[in-house]
Design a protein around this motif. Structure first.
Motif, PDB file in Angstrom:
ATOM      1  N   ARG A  81     -11.491  -8.590  -4.393  1.00 26.42           N
ATOM      2  CA  ARG A  81     -10.250  -8.653  -3.608  1.00 26.42           C
ATOM      3  C   ARG A  81     -10.262  -7.667  -2.449  1.00 26.42           C
ATOM      4  NH1 ARG A  81      -5.035  -8.627  -7.528  1.00 26.42           N
ATOM      5  NH2 ARG A  81      -4.038  -8.749  -5.459  1.00 26.42           N
ATOM      6  N   LEU A  82      -9.789  -8.133  -1.301  1.00 25.92           N
ATOM      7  CA  LEU A  82      -9.675  -7.291  -0.117  1.00 25.92           C
ATOM      8  C   LEU A  82      -8.224  -6.956   0.196  1.00 25.92           C
ATOM      9  CD1 LEU A  82     -12.246  -9.098   2.214  1.00 25.92           C
ATOM     10  CD2 LEU A  82     -12.641  -7.175   0.660  1.00 25.92           C
ATOM     11  N   ASP A  83      -7.293  -7.448  -0.638  1.00 26.16           N
ATOM     12  CA  ASP A  83      -5.873  -7.297  -0.327  1.00 26.16           C
ATOM     13  C   ASP A  83      -5.176  -6.223  -1.155  1.00 26.16           C
ATOM     14  OD1 ASP A  83      -6.151  -8.748  -2.716  1.00 26.16           O
ATOM     15  OD2 ASP A  83      -4.209  -9.715  -2.453  1.00 26.16           O
ATOM     16  N   ALA A  84      -5.905  -5.555  -2.062  1.00 21.39           N
ATOM     17  CA  ALA A  84      -5.266  -4.543  -2.903  1.00 21.39           C
ATOM     18  C   ALA A  84      -6.305  -3.549  -3.386  1.00 21.39           C
ATOM     19  CB  ALA A  84      -4.580  -5.203  -4.103  1.00 21.39           C
ATOM     20  N   THR A  85      -6.034  -2.279  -3.165  1.00 26.31           N
ATOM     21  CA  THR A  85      -6.989  -1.243  -3.549  1.00 26.31           C
ATOM     22  C   THR A  85      -6.848  -0.875  -5.024  1.00 26.31           C
ATOM     23  OG1 THR A  85      -5.494   0.595  -3.029  1.00 26.31           O
ATOM     24  CG2 THR A  85      -6.845  -0.261  -1.247  1.00 26.31           C
ATOM     25  N   VAL A  86      -7.935  -0.325  -5.579  1.00 29.93           N
ATOM     26  CA  VAL A  86      -7.899   0.161  -6.961  1.00 29.93           C
ATOM     27  C   VAL A  86      -8.472   1.573  -7.054  1.00 29.93           C
ATOM     28  CG1 VAL A  86      -7.939  -2.094  -8.084  1.00 29.93           C
ATOM     29  CG2 VAL A  86     -10.101  -1.034  -7.392  1.00 29.93           C
ATOM     30  N   TRP A  87      -8.604   2.231  -5.896  1.00 23.81           N
ATOM     31  CA  TRP A  87      -9.164   3.594  -5.897  1.00 23.81           C
ATOM     32  C   TRP A  87      -8.643   4.318  -4.672  1.00 23.81           C
ATOM     33  CZ3 TRP A  87     -12.618   5.651  -9.534  1.00 23.81           C
ATOM     34  CH2 TRP A  87     -13.132   6.917  -9.230  1.00 23.81           C
ATOM     35  N   GLY A  88      -8.201   5.569  -4.874  1.00 21.27           N
ATOM     36  CA  GLY A  88      -7.672   6.335  -3.760  1.00 21.27           C
ATOM     37  C   GLY A  88      -7.854   7.826  -3.920  1.00 21.27           C
ATOM     38  N   ASP A  89      -7.059   8.555  -3.173  1.00 22.84           N
ATOM     39  CA  ASP A  89      -7.140  10.007  -3.043  1.00 22.84           C
ATOM     40  C   ASP A  89      -7.228  10.734  -4.381  1.00 22.84           C
ATOM     41  OD1 ASP A  89      -6.754  12.675  -2.450  1.00 22.84           O
ATOM     42  OD2 ASP A  89      -4.769  12.424  -1.573  1.00 22.84           O
ATOM     43  N   LEU A  90      -6.262  10.482  -5.271  1.00 20.72           N
ATOM     44  CA  LEU A  90      -6.199  11.242  -6.518  1.00 20.72           C
ATOM     45  C   LEU A  90      -7.388  10.944  -7.422  1.00 20.72           C
ATOM     46  CD1 LEU A  90      -2.373  10.967  -7.265  1.00 20.72           C
ATOM     47  CD2 LEU A  90      -3.617  12.813  -6.128  1.00 20.72           C
ATOM     48  N   MET A  91      -7.831   9.684  -7.431  1.00 20.67           N
ATOM     49  CA  MET A  91      -8.980   9.332  -8.263  1.00 20.67           C
ATOM     50  C   MET A  91     -10.254   9.961  -7.718  1.00 20.67           C
ATOM     51  SD  MET A  91      -8.101   5.448  -9.408  1.00 20.67           S
ATOM     52  CE  MET A  91      -9.086   5.551 -10.891  1.00 20.67           C
ATOM     53  N   TRP A 128      -9.069  -0.047   2.879  1.00 25.17           N
ATOM     54  CA  TRP A 128      -7.778  -0.500   3.404  1.00 25.17           C
ATOM     55  C   TRP A 128      -6.691   0.263   2.665  1.00 25.17           C
ATOM     56  CZ3 TRP A 128      -4.593  -5.402   2.283  1.00 25.17           C
ATOM     57  CH2 TRP A 128      -3.784  -5.727   3.380  1.00 25.17           C
ATOM     58  N   MET A 129      -5.516   0.396   3.268  1.00 19.44           N
ATOM     59  CA  MET A 129      -4.507   1.295   2.707  1.00 19.44           C
ATOM     60  C   MET A 129      -3.587   0.676   1.656  1.00 19.44           C
ATOM     61  SD  MET A 129      -2.762  -0.616   4.846  1.00 19.44           S
ATOM     62  CE  MET A 129      -3.669  -0.293   6.359  1.00 19.44           C
ATOM     63  N   ARG A 130      -3.566  -0.626   1.505  1.00 21.47           N
ATOM     64  CA  ARG A 130      -2.558  -1.275   0.659  1.00 21.47           C
ATOM     65  C   ARG A 130      -2.816  -1.034  -0.832  1.00 21.47           C
ATOM     66  NH1 ARG A 130      -1.456  -7.724   0.033  1.00 21.47           N
ATOM     67  NH2 ARG A 130       0.819  -7.668  -0.158  1.00 21.47           N
ATOM     68  N   THR A 131      -1.818  -0.520  -1.514  1.00 23.69           N
ATOM     69  CA  THR A 131      -1.955  -0.148  -2.921  1.00 23.69           C
ATOM     70  C   THR A 131      -2.135  -1.352  -3.833  1.00 23.69           C
ATOM     71  OG1 THR A 131      -0.908   1.048  -4.746  1.00 23.69           O
ATOM     72  CG2 THR A 131       0.545  -0.181  -3.284  1.00 23.69           C
TER      73      THR A 131
END
Length: 216
Positions: A81-91, A128-131
Motif C-alpha cells: 500500500r502507498l496510501d497509508a504508512t505503518v512506520w514513523g518517527d517514534l518507531m 509519505w506522511m499519511r498515517t
C-alpha cells in the motif's frame, strides 16, 4: 542462525547475492523495495509483521516494536500500500535505541528525517506522511509474509544496500553465502585483470564470467 553467517553476509553486496540466488534457483530479489538513503545498509534475520486493511474487526498500528530482538530486521508486509504508512518517527527512535538491524516495508513509511538523523536503515516503496491509524490493522507477527513479491519467513536472512533487498531462506543460508563469496572473488579477479590492461572480453572469458549466474 549463527553470528558468523550474518557477518559474512554483511560483507557482501546485493548484486553478488542476487547472482548466487539465480545460480541456485532461488527467488529472493524484492522488486521495488529500495533504501530511502543510498548510504543505508541492513543485514540480519527477519522478524515478520503482517498488516491488513482496517475493517469491522478493528484498527491497530501495533506496538510490536517492543518485542523485536536486537539485531533482527523488522519485515513489514503492508500489501504494498502507498496510501497509508505503518512506520514513523517514534518507531524509528525506539528501533534505533534497541539496536534493530533495520526495517523493510512492502508499503510506505513517514518521518524520513528522523531515520536520516539517526542513520536508521529504512527500505520501502516510498515515503509519505499519511498515517496508517484507522486505515490498517495489525494481523499477525512472526508468520510468512510477502515483500516485493518474495516470500519471507521468520528467521530468513535479509541484506539491503543501495541496490535493493535480497532474502535468503534460513535453511539455505550457508549455500547462498558461500556461492555469493565465490562470485565476488571471481568478479574481483576480473576487475584486477582489467586494471592490469586486459580487455573485458578476455578477462571475462578467463574467469568463466558468463556462467556465474547460470542455474546449476
Amino acid at each position: 542462525m549463527t553470528t558468523t553467517l550474518v557477518e559474512r553476509l554483511g560483507a557482501l553486496e546485493t548484486p553478488c547475492v542476487s547472482d548466487a540466488l539465480d545460480r541456485l534457483g532461488i527467488d529472493g530479489q524484492c522488486a521495488g523495495i529500495m533504501p530511502l538513503d543510498n548510504n543505508f545498509r541492513l543485514v540480519g534475520p527477519a522478524f515478520t509483521v503482517r498488516y491488513v486493511y482496517a475493517d469491522e474487526r478493528g484498527r491497530s498500528v501495533g506496538d510490536f516494536i517492543d518485542d523485536i530482538p536486537t539485531g533482527t530486521v523488522a519485515v513489514i508486509d503492508n500489501l504494498g500500500r502507498l496510501d497509508a504508512t505503518v512506520w514513523g518517527d517514534l518507531m524509528t527512535t525506539i528501533a534505533s535505541q534497541r539496536g534493530l538491524g533495520g526495517t523493510v516495508i512492502d508499503g510506505v513509511c513517514r518521518d524520513l528525517d528522523r531515520a536520516l538523523e539517526m542513520d536508521y536503515p529504512l527500505f520501502t516503496r516510498a515515503h509519505w506522511m499519511r498515517t496508517g491509524k484507522d486505515r490498517v490493522r495489525l494481523d499477525a507477527l512472526e508468520v510468512p509474509v510477502t515483500i516485493g513479491g518474495i516470500g519471507v519467513n521468520p528467521g530468513d536472512l535479509l541484506l539491503g544496500d543501495i541496490n535493493g533487498v535480497v532474502v535468503i531462506p534460513a535453511d539455505r543460508a550457508e549455500e547462498v553465502i558461500e556461492t555469493s563469496e565465490m562470485i565476488r572473488d571471481v568478479e574481483d579477479e576480473i576487475r584486477a585483470d582489467i586494471l592490469a590492461g586486459s580487455s573485458l572480453r578476455d578477462a571475462r572469458a578467463r574467469a568463466g564470467y558468463h556462467q556465474l549466474q547460470t542455474r546449476r
